[in-house]
Write an enzyme that holds these catalytic residues in place. Structure first.
Site, PDB file in Angstrom:
ATOM      1  N   VAL A   3       5.032   7.086  -6.354  1.00  0.00           N
ATOM      2  CA  VAL A   3       5.165   5.713  -5.873  1.00  0.00           C
ATOM      3  C   VAL A   3       6.023   5.717  -4.608  1.00  0.00           C
ATOM      4  CG1 VAL A   3       6.096   3.434  -6.451  1.00  0.00           C
ATOM      5  CG2 VAL A   3       4.916   4.782  -8.193  1.00  0.00           C
ATOM      6  N   ALA A  32     -10.389  -1.290  -2.124  1.00  0.00           N
ATOM      7  CA  ALA A  32      -9.127  -1.662  -2.761  1.00  0.00           C
ATOM      8  C   ALA A  32      -9.376  -1.824  -4.256  1.00  0.00           C
ATOM      9  CB  ALA A  32      -8.611  -2.968  -2.171  1.00  0.00           C
ATOM     10  N   HIS A  83      -0.131  -4.177   2.030  1.00  0.00           N
ATOM     11  CA  HIS A  83      -1.201  -3.223   2.353  1.00  0.00           C
ATOM     12  C   HIS A  83      -2.223  -3.861   3.292  1.00  0.00           C
ATOM     13  CE1 HIS A  83      -0.657   0.498  -0.030  1.00  0.00           C
ATOM     14  NE2 HIS A  83       0.129  -0.270  -0.759  1.00  0.00           N
ATOM     15  N   HIS A 100      -1.140  -3.861   6.905  1.00  0.00           N
ATOM     16  CA  HIS A 100      -1.157  -2.559   7.570  1.00  0.00           C
ATOM     17  C   HIS A 100      -2.548  -2.181   8.083  1.00  0.00           C
ATOM     18  CE1 HIS A 100       2.873  -0.837   6.734  1.00  0.00           C
ATOM     19  NE2 HIS A 100       2.876  -1.772   5.815  1.00  0.00           N
ATOM     20  N   ARG A 101      -3.577  -2.794   7.524  1.00  0.00           N
ATOM     21  CA  ARG A 101      -4.943  -2.423   7.891  1.00  0.00           C
ATOM     22  C   ARG A 101      -5.400  -3.179   9.133  1.00  0.00           C
ATOM     23  NH1 ARG A 101      -5.633  -2.803   2.114  1.00  0.00           N
ATOM     24  NH2 ARG A 101      -6.657  -4.817   2.273  1.00  0.00           N
TER      25      ARG A 101
END
Length: 193
Positions: free
Chosen positions: A9, A36, A52, A55-56
């Site tokens: 993690v 995802a 997340h 960030h893409r």
């Protein structure tokens, strides 16, 4: 190219996978499809999912597939030129394992066989490959102690065996520790793609 990126993690595995997908897409001109697998079961998980997403890049196609449809969807995507980033296998495994298993009493042999069949399908799809590049991300959970309850042991056993099976068919396996990649199988980190 099929690769498996493992780590604990917050080890940096997702960031590394995203970087590699971005670089491969720039090199080839192929689009990135992000698979995802997480479900937002609570507010904290919803915040992680949102981090997340941020960030893409906006031009990546994101498909949310947290259930048994994953092997079939992955098989279709592998047949088209592109870069596929699947994040995260252990979250997906948790969800498919727990779908029918609301409590420890429901942990039947039949339920485990259904999960094992699904894992077999996923490994077969990855083994067959295709024309797309594939980056698989998963949590390495086998570094701790053996859990006391049956469900957690069933999960740990299946996650460990899934990683072993996928590592045997992937051209590259990377273990990520403290944001640093350690190439376990395949060419070195500086030679990526």
């Amino acid at each position: 190219m099929r690769q498996l990126i493992l780590g604990g993690v917050r080890s940096g595995k997702s960031r590394l996978a995203e970087q590699q997908a971005r670089e491969r897409s720039l090199q080839t001109g192929y689009p990135v499809t992000y698979l995802a697998t997480a479900r937002a079961g609570d507010g904290e998980m919803a915040r992680r999912i949102e981090q997340h997403r941020q960030h893409r890049p906006d031009d990546w196609l994101t498909l949310e597939i947290p259930d048994a449809r994953l092997p079939a969807q992955l098989q279709q995507l592998l047949q088209q030129p592109g870069v596929i980033l699947l994040d995260c296998l252990t979250l997906w495994l948790t969800q498919v394992l727990c779908e029918d298993l609301a409590d420890e009493e429901a942990l039947s042999e039949a339920a485990l066989q259904r999960v094992d069949q699904l894992l077999d399908e996923l490994v077969a799809v990855v083994s067959a490959g295709g024309v797309a590049d594939l980056i698989l991300v998963s949590n390495e959970t086998g570094l701790g102690i053996m859990p006391l309850d049956a469900l957690t042991r069933a999960y740990g056993d299946r996650a460990g065996l899934l990683h072993q099976r996928l590592a045997s068919v992937c051209e590259r396996v990377i273990f990520t520790v403290a944001g640093m990649p350690l190439v376990v199988k395949g060419s070195g980190f500086n030679e990526l793609y």
